[in-house]
Design a protein around this motif. Structure first.
Motif, PDB file in Angstrom:
ATOM      1  N   SER B  39      46.388  44.947  46.215  1.00 15.69           N
ATOM      2  CA  SER B  39      46.891  44.484  44.910  1.00 15.69           C
ATOM      3  C   SER B  39      46.766  42.968  44.804  1.00 15.69           C
ATOM      4  O   SER B  39      46.515  42.437  43.716  1.00 15.69           O
ATOM      5  N   PHE B  40      46.896  42.280  45.927  1.00 12.35           N
ATOM      6  CA  PHE B  40      46.753  40.825  45.900  1.00 12.35           C
ATOM      7  C   PHE B  40      45.305  40.446  45.575  1.00 12.35           C
ATOM      8  O   PHE B  40      45.050  39.573  44.735  1.00 12.35           O
ATOM      9  N   PHE B  43      44.582  40.971  42.037  1.00  8.23           N
ATOM     10  CA  PHE B  43      45.147  39.908  41.197  1.00  8.23           C
ATOM     11  C   PHE B  43      44.283  38.648  41.254  1.00  8.23           C
ATOM     12  O   PHE B  43      44.008  38.015  40.228  1.00  8.23           O
ATOM     13  N   CYS B  47      42.351  36.743  38.209  1.00  9.05           N
ATOM     14  CA  CYS B  47      42.450  35.317  37.879  1.00  9.05           C
ATOM     15  C   CYS B  47      41.056  34.705  37.762  1.00  9.05           C
ATOM     16  O   CYS B  47      40.791  33.883  36.878  1.00  9.05           O
ATOM     17  N   PRO B  89      44.997  40.258  34.121  1.00  9.86           N
ATOM     18  CA  PRO B  89      45.823  39.592  35.144  1.00  9.86           C
ATOM     19  C   PRO B  89      47.299  39.976  35.056  1.00  9.86           C
ATOM     20  O   PRO B  89      47.973  40.057  36.074  1.00  9.86           O
ATOM     21  N   SER B  92      47.620  43.298  36.871  1.00  9.69           N
ATOM     22  CA  SER B  92      47.446  43.199  38.324  1.00  9.69           C
ATOM     23  C   SER B  92      48.596  42.410  38.952  1.00  9.69           C
ATOM     24  O   SER B  92      49.038  42.726  40.057  1.00  9.69           O
ATOM     25  N   LEU B  93      49.110  41.414  38.228  1.00 11.29           N
ATOM     26  CA  LEU B  93      50.252  40.664  38.771  1.00 11.29           C
ATOM     27  C   LEU B  93      51.490  41.560  38.857  1.00 11.29           C
ATOM     28  O   LEU B  93      52.180  41.580  39.889  1.00 11.29           O
ATOM     29  N   LEU B  96      51.245  43.901  41.684  1.00 11.70           N
ATOM     30  CA  LEU B  96      51.460  43.181  42.948  1.00 11.70           C
ATOM     31  C   LEU B  96      52.964  42.963  43.181  1.00 11.70           C
ATOM     32  O   LEU B  96      53.491  43.233  44.271  1.00 11.70           O
ATOM     33  N   LEU B  97      53.649  42.497  42.153  1.00  9.21           N
ATOM     34  CA  LEU B  97      55.084  42.232  42.284  1.00  9.21           C
ATOM     35  C   LEU B  97      55.864  43.524  42.516  1.00  9.21           C
ATOM     36  O   LEU B  97      56.840  43.553  43.268  1.00  9.21           O
ATOM     37  N   PRO B 471      58.110  34.291  39.981  1.00 12.40           N
ATOM     38  CA  PRO B 471      56.892  34.187  39.159  1.00 12.40           C
ATOM     39  C   PRO B 471      57.113  34.622  37.713  1.00 12.40           C
ATOM     40  O   PRO B 471      56.554  34.020  36.791  1.00 12.40           O
TER      41      PRO B 471
END
Lengths: 656, 506
Positions: B39-40, B43, B47, B89, B92-93, B96-97, B471
């Motif tokens: 997932s990172f 992300f 970006c 983004p 995906s962010l 990730l979170l 974030p």
């Protein structure tokens, strides 16, 4: 350079927020020290801005596009500081610094720590107030408006967050702030839709074409309701709670919100027909606030009422065309109310300084002519006398109401001084009473002087204040920015003139000298301090101006009590308990009913009937199909025969 | 520039899901790290995609167009433009979170993370697809992981919620499929490419029903709109949402509220507006009315909730009304507002649902008040000041305080809508009051006042939790104070859409 002081000031406030956020829950002395340092930085920027403006080395203004949609809508932030706003900025910065200083000192001395949330609220309030007072358009102003509400909510909530009454107060405060906000935003959208601008300057320049005016009405109504006018004066109670949070700068913020919009868009407001009749609202608010303050025991409540009264004064002047007065009242009222609130918050019978401050603040707020509030009152009354836009009878009713409110508020404030200081000092054997009593007499006399002087001094004249030669430094503060003029203010050329001063001196002498002489005569045979004190008590008791004193006095029985009772009925609208009931009846109950109807629709109709019904019908179809699909060969055979029979009938017997 | 970056972004999570499935169930640590790493990287790639996006170009970029089923003219067609670039983004962010937030889940990590990564692929694919068949495939595929995640890892009434979710979505999808098939057969030559189908190709097409000739455009527009309205969710097709939000595991609730429902709002513009411009103009007022109904209905229903999850869920229904209102007004201002609202709502609602999840995990309950009317929580400000601080930001962002999440978007919607529909806009403004009512009531009952029983065991936010909360706070402030980059991303495309609708961008 013209933007730097503003940026530094806002930057310092915001940095302060982060400092408060970055430290422990109980703020350490280091955090407070940094907060103090930052407050001094922004005080320095305010001083710099003031210097730039008054030394005519340059103004302080900045405008920049916040965000835009290409050729379409532009959200512009516009800040413009004029002589009036820079003084308010100074006041704001000064008091924020004092607040930080006291907080720092209390920390050093090991006093109970402030919670972080409350410490965050103060700089947010400062930022909001600065945004509002220096705003050049609706966007910047609304920024300030909203931040002040948020900060006020935080200040009330986080001072003693586990107190139910405090959480209730903050909740109600915020909700009551949102109602006017909806009106205000609707007005703002209306202005944009009707006149195509968010800029105060552009709006004012379209005075001749202001049509329709409903957007302006909405703006005024929203601002008035936000600022403690009826029917939202009950917010005063929550103001009192906020003030307990050792945050008197709160008052400054509210006064700014109330007054500064008038100052900014006065030409547009004044150009609308019928706006003047809104004046009844602040007139009733002013008299109600004063009458309610008379028997009030809670000092913070009195200050809350005072703020409401100050805001009412500002609105009255603004609506009656005396916008110079509105500026001056806003400026001086905010400073005076702040001073009083700060004094009461930090009041201690043991501290000589706070006692003197209380007396001085009361002197200021009772209209001592040498003070700003006295000057502002002068302008206010002149404005009333010469307001041609109101019906004559209506004007005089409003004017009379206001003068009565001024006198009653002065009495209430001196009742506060007596209650908080003089009587207790007397019991403790303190020795300031004999000084303060003549001061009280002096102050009330000054009120009379001021009133008389205004009436005499403001009767004639024909030019605008901004055109007046040889303005004194103080008069320059209350001269509005160029272009914001109106014919109704035609008598201001007298201010500071020989005629004016002579009139004031004569009227003053006529009131002051007899007052002093009669006071001396009354106390001529009082030899000891105890006798002197007793004599004063008797006077106060005879006047019957304070609860617990002689309520059989003529003044109380014939004037104050009926007035109080009369307004008292109306004042029920300002009593939070009564308002709670009213709100429950006209808002909460119907809202609850609608909510229940919606929940019924949600559960019984959408969920039960539609969704479950659909699922049920699918289930029924499924079960029916299962009946057909029973797995018995003879059943399928029979069905097949029936279908074949149907086909034969259709195509052979009936004909295809 | 990485070749096929868009495919990489879309399918990397699916690859990650396969990796997770290949790792033995006992090795939970590895499950976590694979999910986190994948997932990172997704992300980071997102970006990079935004960094290389040419925001002055209104057309589709990073195009990947390969024939998939030639006989049916179905293509593997991905691409981004101003309408969807911001969601890549954001999605995906948030995933990730969410994975960071799910770090300490006890059991079943293999299934949980693999399904979660599959869901990420489907949501990203829905945003990126430019072929209607592919779009529909991703749209439908998203239902399965969500169904299983609710059914297996949900709360007490998870089976009911999962079934309800699935049935609702399936009903919406059926309408969508019907519309899609109609489009396919009406247009000559047949095809599914959204780019080829755009531009009012259906305006003259008519169909005879019962002897009456009806415009196909209007019919198909309504069919597809209803399909999207279920997911958005639009009142009265919304009742799945509060149930699901109350029963879904916290991370899934975040995804559902923050990005999953946004796929529908995005699809209205991408499919309905692009393909049926005339019908869109014809139906715009109804959409604006539906938006206001959503705002008011959702707000009033939120006022009636005792469960904090349902309260926030109804708040979402209300706030999606702003999106609908903005989309129902064909002005650049309102359109930009709607677009900003989709993005910023994803941020602050994500934050809010994360916090609700933390609160529930600590206290084991979600009742703001008990059935007897007593406080379920209370006084949390003194027990958990950091949690209160984060909640304060989330609440004020939702309220539209200047400088925070919702302010620019809601301002633009109102500003754009007011000249066209004054009455509707003023009613919509009442939504601000309702939002203040339910949120501040919740805030008061949960965080202020005396410490209640529910608050007894609530501890403050941990360092790991701060990692996924901070974030979103920063982004919320960013969206509130400096929305220009987001506007710049979308502006050319939005103007292009408005031009194709026959409206001047003003």
């Amino acid at each position: 350079m013209e933007r730097l002081p503003l940026f530094i000031s806002i930057g310092a406030f915001l940095a302060w927020v982060f400092v408060a956020l970055g430290f422990d829950k109980k703020l350490s002395s280091a955090a407070r020290g940094i907060g103090l340092g930052l407050s001094l930085v922004q005080l320095g920027s305010a001083v710099w801005a003031t210097y730039r403006i008054f030394s005519e080395t340059g103004g302080v203004h900045w405008s920049g596009v916040w965000f835009s949609l290409g050729s379409g809508t532009v959200f512009e932030l516009n800040f413009n500081v004029d002589p009036i706003t820079v003084v308010m900025w100074m006041g704001l910065s000064l008091f924020a610094s004092i607040e930080a200083y006291f907080a720092f000192l209390s920390q050093i001395k090991g006093a109970p720590s402030q919670l972080r949330g409350e410490s965050v609220a103060l700089p947010i309030l400062g930022t909001g107030a600065l945004c509002a007072l220096s705003s050049g358009n609706f966007i910047s102003y609304y920024f300030g408006w909203a931040l002040i509400a948020v900060a006020a909510f935080m200040a009330v909530s986080f001072s003693e967050p586990n107190r139910e009454d405090r959480s209730s107060a903050s909740f109600r405060y915020f909700i009551l702030s949102v109602i006017p906000e909806v009106l205000f935003v609707a007005g703002m959208l209306g202005c944009y839709a009707s006149y195509g601008t968010m800029s105060f300057g552009e709006l004012n320049s379209k005075v001749a074409t202001l049509n329709p005016a409903w957007a302006i009405y909405l703006l005024v109504a929203g601002t008035m309701l936000r600022n403690l006018q009826i029917p939202f004066m009950q917010n005063v109670r929550y103001l009192a709670s906020a003030k307990e949070a050792s945050n008197p700068i709160f008052f400054m913020g509210h006064a700014i919100v109330s007054s500064i919009l008038f100052a900014k868009i006065y030409p547009a407001i004044a150009a609308t027909d019928g706006i003047q009749y809104f004046i009844a609202v602040p007139a009733i608010t002013a008299i109600a606030a004063a009458v309610l303050a008379l028997p009030e025991q809670d000092p913070s409540m009195i200050v809350g009422l005072l703020v409401s009264y100050v805001c009412a004064s500002v609105f009255m002047s603004g609506l009656s065309g005396a916008f110079q007065a509105a500026h001056a009242l806003a400026l001086n009222g905010a400073l005076g109310a702040f001073l009083l609130a700060a004094t009461i918050t930090n009041f201690s019978e043991e501290k000589r300084g706070t006692r003197w401050f209380l007396g001085a603040a009361t002197l200021v707020m009772t209209g001592l002519p040498i003070t700003g509030w006295g000057w502002a009152r002068y302008l206010e009354y002149v404005g009333f006398v010469h307001n041609d836009s109101l019906q004559s009878w209506f004007r005089w009713i409003v004017f009379g109401t206001k003068i009565l409110a001024d006198i009653l508020m002065a009495i209430a404030l001196w009742g506060l001084v007596r209650e908080r200081w003089l009587d207790r000092q007397g019991r403790d054997g303190g020795l300031r009473f004999e000084v303060l009593s003549p001061l009280a007499i002096l102050c009330l006399s000054c009120l009379a002087i001021s009133t008389g002087g205004r009436l005499l001094g403001g009767m004639v004249g024909s030019t605008d204040l901004s055109a007046m030669p040889n303005l004194s430094w103080f008069e320059r503060l209350i001269v509005p920015p160029a272009g914001m003029t109106r014919s109704v203010t035609s008598s201001y050329d007298l201010i500071g003139s020989d005629t004016d001063i002579t009139a004031r001196v004569l009227v003053g002498a006529a009131f002051l000298i007899p007052a002093l002489l009669s006071g001396l005569w009354f106390f001529r045979d009082k030899k000891s301090l105890e006798e002197f004190r007793e004599g004063c008590r008797n006077i106060v008791a005879k006047l019957g101006v304070a609860p617990g004193t002689n309520q059989n006095s003529i003044l109380w029985v014939w004037i104050l009590k009926p007035l109080h009772n009369w307004v008292g009925r109306g004042a029920a609208f300002f009593d939070s308990r009564v308002v709670d009931v009213i709100v429950a009846d006209i808002w909460a109950r119907p809202a609850r009913f609608i909510r229940n109807v919606f929940m019924f629709i949600e559960r019984a109709i959408i969920d039960k009937r539609l969704v479950d019904g659909l699922a049920e019908s699918i289930s029924v179809i499924g079960r029916s199909l299962r009946l057909v699909q029973n797995g018995q060969v003879q059943f399928y055979f029979a069905v097949g025969l029936i279908l074949m029979g149907a086909v034969v009938i259709k195509f052979v017997v009936v004909g295809g | 520039m990485i070749p096929h970056i868009l495919s990489a972004i879309v399918f990397l999570p699916l690859l990650g899901a396969l990796f997770v499935l290949l790792v033995p169930s006992e090795d939970q640590k590895l499950h976590r790290y694979i999910a986190l790493m994948i997932s990172f990287v997704t992300f980071v790639l997102s970006c990079l995609l935004v960094a290389n996006f040419n925001h002055s170009e209104p057309g589709i970029q990073f195009v990947e167009n390969v024939e998939w089923i030639t006989s049916l003219k179905i293509s593997y067609f991905l691409g981004v433009d101003g309408l969807n670039i911001a969601f890549i983004p954001l999605t995906s962010l948030l995933f990730l979170l969410c994975i960071i937030s799910s770090w300490d889940r006890g059991t079943g990590l293999k299934g949980y993370f693999s399904l979660f990564l599959m869901l990420e692929t489907t949501v990203l694919g829905t945003f990126a697809a430019q072929d209607m068949f592919l779009f529909f495939a991703f749209w439908e595929a998203a239902l399965l992981p969500i169904y299983f995640m609710i059914g297996v890892w949900g709360n007490e009434k998870r089976e009911y919620a999962a079934t309800k979710f699935f049935l609702y979505q399936l009903a919406g999808s059926a309408l969508l499929l019907l519309g899609m098939l109609a489009i396919y057969y009406i247009v000559e030559p047949h095809g599914f490419s959204l780019v080829d189908l755009a531009g009012g190709k259906f305006t003259s097409a008519r169909i005879d029903i019962g002897g009456r000739s009806l415009g196909v455009e209007h019919l198909v527009f309504i069919l597809m709109l209803l399909g999207f309205a279920v997911r958005l969710p639009v009142v009265p097709l919304h009742s799945w949402f509060p149930h699901v939000q109350a029963e879904a595991p916290p991370a899934l609730a975040v995804v559902l509220a923050a990005v999953f429902i946004k796929t529908a709002a995005y699809a209205i513009v991408r499919v309905n507006y692009a393909l049926f411009p005339e019908a869109a103009s014809w139906f715009a007022y109804v959409m604006a009315v539906a938006g206001v109904v959503n705002i008011i209905y959702g707000g009033i229903c939120a006022l009636g909730q005792r469960d904090i999850r349902r309260l926030v869920a109804y708040g979402c229904v209300s706030h999606m009304g702003f999106v609908l209102l903005g989309l129902g007004i064909f002005s650049a201002t309102a359109f930009h507002g709607a677009f900003l609202q989709m993005v910023s709502h994803g941020i602050y609602t994500g934050l809010l649902f994360f916090l609700v999840g933390i609160l529930g995990a600590r206290s084991g309950q979600f009742d703001i008040t008990t059935p007897a009317g007593e406080n379920g929580f209370g006084g949390l400000v003194s027990k958990a000041p950091l949690l209160t601080g984060f909640f304060t930001v989330a609440v004020f962002s939702t309220l539209g305080v200047p400088g925070l999440g919702a302010f620019p978007s809601e301002s633009l919607v109102f500003l754009g809508a007011f000249p066209f529909h004054r009455f509707l806009t003023v009613i919509g403004l009442a939504g601000v009051f309702l939002t203040a009512g339910y949120l501040m009531w919740m805030y008061r009952k949960v965080f202020l006042g005396t410490v209640g029983e529910g608050s007894a065991h609530v501890t403050d936010v941990t360092a790991r939790e701060q990692v996924f909360l901070i974030p979103l706070v920063i982004l919320s402030v960013f969206a509130g104070t400096y929305p220009t980059p987001l506007i710049n991303l979308a502006q050319p495309t939005i103007n292009h859409v408005l031009n194709s609708l026959g409206k001047e961008a003003k």
